[in-house]
Enzyme design. Structure first.
Site, mmCIF file in Angstrom:
data_model
loop_
_atom_site.group_PDB
_atom_site.id
_atom_site.type_symbol
_atom_site.label_atom_id
_atom_site.label_comp_id
_atom_site.label_asym_id
_atom_site.label_seq_id
_atom_site.Cartn_x
_atom_site.Cartn_y
_atom_site.Cartn_z
ATOM 1 N N LYS A 33 168.023 74.264 22.659
ATOM 2 C CA LYS A 33 167.609 75.377 23.532
ATOM 3 C C LYS A 33 168.436 76.621 23.256
ATOM 4 C CE LYS A 33 164.720 73.041 26.556
ATOM 5 N NZ LYS A 33 163.990 72.881 27.774
ATOM 6 N N LYS B 150 158.338 67.165 19.672
ATOM 7 C CA LYS B 150 157.781 66.712 20.942
ATOM 8 C C LYS B 150 156.953 67.794 21.634
ATOM 9 C CE LYS B 150 160.861 67.411 24.905
ATOM 10 N NZ LYS B 150 159.907 67.890 25.891
ATOM 11 N N LYS C 201 156.031 71.518 27.875
ATOM 12 C CA LYS C 201 155.238 72.324 28.805
ATOM 13 C C LYS C 201 155.502 73.810 28.607
ATOM 14 C CE LYS C 201 157.596 70.889 32.747
ATOM 15 N NZ LYS C 201 158.999 71.003 32.379
HETATM 16 P P1 ATP Z 1 160.502 72.447 28.887
HETATM 17 O O1 ATP Z 1 159.392 72.701 27.922
HETATM 18 O O2 ATP Z 1 160.571 73.448 29.977
HETATM 19 O O3 ATP Z 1 161.824 72.172 28.246
HETATM 20 P P2 ATP Z 1 159.647 69.734 29.096
HETATM 21 O O4 ATP Z 1 158.196 69.719 28.787
HETATM 22 O O5 ATP Z 1 160.582 69.211 28.065
HETATM 23 O O6 ATP Z 1 160.105 71.140 29.632
HETATM 24 P P3 ATP Z 1 160.992 68.562 31.371
HETATM 25 O O7 ATP Z 1 160.833 69.168 32.715
HETATM 26 O O8 ATP Z 1 162.227 68.893 30.612
HETATM 27 O O9 ATP Z 1 159.768 68.928 30.448
HETATM 28 O O10 ATP Z 1 160.786 67.002 31.424
HETATM 29 C C1 ATP Z 1 160.230 66.286 32.500
HETATM 30 C C2 ATP Z 1 160.057 64.841 32.100
HETATM 31 O O11 ATP Z 1 159.052 64.714 31.083
HETATM 32 C C3 ATP Z 1 161.324 64.206 31.496
HETATM 33 O O12 ATP Z 1 161.417 62.875 31.953
HETATM 34 C C4 ATP Z 1 161.063 64.223 30.024
HETATM 35 O O13 ATP Z 1 161.763 63.223 29.304
HETATM 36 C C5 ATP Z 1 159.568 63.988 29.975
HETATM 37 N N1 ATP Z 1 158.969 64.536 28.761
HETATM 38 C C6 ATP Z 1 159.017 65.825 28.366
HETATM 39 N N2 ATP Z 1 158.325 65.998 27.217
HETATM 40 C C7 ATP Z 1 157.849 64.768 26.889
HETATM 41 C C8 ATP Z 1 157.054 64.286 25.798
HETATM 42 N N3 ATP Z 1 156.635 65.097 24.856
HETATM 43 N N4 ATP Z 1 156.741 62.972 25.763
HETATM 44 C C9 ATP Z 1 157.169 62.134 26.740
HETATM 45 N N5 ATP Z 1 157.914 62.525 27.785
HETATM 46 C C10 ATP Z 1 158.252 63.829 27.869
#
Ligand code: ATP
Ligand code: LTN
Length: 333
Positions: free
Chosen positions: A117, A199, A202
């Protein structure tokens, strides 16, 4: 609901940093739902965590509401679980400061999410981004949590939370429960549809075709899946040499409850177009009812805000007790 001592405690959180993506749903939320009958669960909208990136004050409130509504729409029952917003419970910030004093700069500097990040947001590498895992440790440790359901990317943060708990307990006696990390066997790392080596997020901005957002219209969902990258073999098979197809098989398997070998058999002899349509239909079948319920919840902001209160009160009651124990252990007067 109060914490029932005979049941194990589950805690997890998602950042209100955008509309949750299918990765968040499969890697985290689906498991939140699966745990709610057997455990005492706390599910948190971690709005303090999400301000490591600048948020527009005019829209941030609604972003927080949206995630709360999505939790409920996705099947988390506010009667069964403690669903709440992190900033409504000041003990999270309070314990976080304390735990900072039991965490080493070297440990935080090794976190891959921090490294990733800070590369992504070079203009704003703030101390919050660095200390982020300590706040996460506070979230979990405040509630005597036994199990933390998360996707693969959060493993390192939670291993640190365990180390902090063990370190603190060594000095002061058994104050914290050392949490177990619960990572799904399938679906713990859903990949970007256009780049299956990274990965799905969002907060995707570069290419919206990479992520399916839970509130995407059905035709958008279908079209994003149709465009997903595959390979030239034209065989629906799971394998390290087939990252795109394997990712789609994983999505299909998680959304339909079919095992990967059964899904491979189902699509034997079928072309990628047919397969991708089936994955799209499976996604729409799961997401459309969530979207309908979400719309209903968001149409009455007053009722939604009122729904947040009992969760915050219950969480606060538990968190305050733990904070008091920590204060007493340290010797605060
Ligand atoms: P950001 O894009 O804002 O960093 P993010 O999509 O990584 O957010 P988080 O809020 O950080 O989402 O994660 C929420 C939950 O979703 C956590 O348990 C994380 O491990 C899970 N998660 C995030 N991305 C994935 C993915 N691609 N596959 C499976 N689990 C995920
Ligand atoms: N850091 C997590 C979100 C999060 C979390 C938590 C997950 C904050 N606090 C406590 C589990 C337990 C993330 O996914 N980025």
């Amino acid at each position: 609901m109060s914490i029932d001592k005979s049941k194990k405690v589950v805690f997890s959180g998602i950042q209100p940093s955008g509309i949750p993506a299918l990765g968040n749903y499969i890697g985290a939320m689906m498991n939140f739902k699966a745990l709610q009958d057997e455990y005492d669960c706390l599910y948190c909208v971690v709005d303090l965590h999400a301000i490591t990136v600048r948020r527009d004050p005019k829209t941030y409130g609604d972003q927080i509401r949206r995630l709360f509504a999505i939790y409920v729409a996705a099947g988390l029952d506010p009667e069964k679980n403690i669903i709440f917003v992190q900033s409504h419970v000041p003990a999270h910030s309070q314990l976080s400061w304390i735990l900072n004093c039991y965490t080493y700069v070297g440990e935080l500097g090794r976190m891959t999410q921090f490294k990733d990040k800070s590369r992504k947001h070079e203009e704003n590498v703030n101390a919050g981004l660095f200390n982020y895992p300590v706040l996460q440790a506070a979230d979990v440790l405040l509630y005597g949590t036994h199990l933390v359901p998360v996707g693969q990317d959060q493993k390192q943060h939670l291993e640190l939370a365990r180390d902090i708990a063990i370190r603190f307990n060594k000095v002061y006696g058994k104050i914290f429960t050392v949490p177990e990390i619960l990572i799904p066997k399938v679906g713990a790392r859903i990949m970007k549809l256009q780049d299956p080596f990274h990965k799905m997020d969002k907060s995707e901005v570069e290419n919206l075709n990479n992520s399916i957002f839970l509130l995407d219209e059905p035709d958008v969902i279908i079209s994003k899946l149709r465009k997903a990258v595959t390979d030239s073999e034209a065989v629906v098979r799971y394998g390290e040499d087939k990252p795109g197809v394997s990712n789609l098989l994983t999505i299909y398997s998680c959304l339909t409850g079919t095992s990967i070998p059964d899904a491979e058999r189902e699509f034997e002899g079928k072309n990628y177009g047919f397969f991708k349509n089936a994955v799209g239909e499976a996604a729409v079948a799961v997401l459309e009812p969530i979207q309908n319920e979400y719309k209903r919840l968001m149409s009455d902001r007053g009722a939604l805000d009122a729904m947040m209160k009992p969760g915050a009160e219950k969480a606060e009651g538990i968190a305050k007790n733990m904070l008091k124990r920590v204060h007493d252990a340290i010797g605060f007067i």
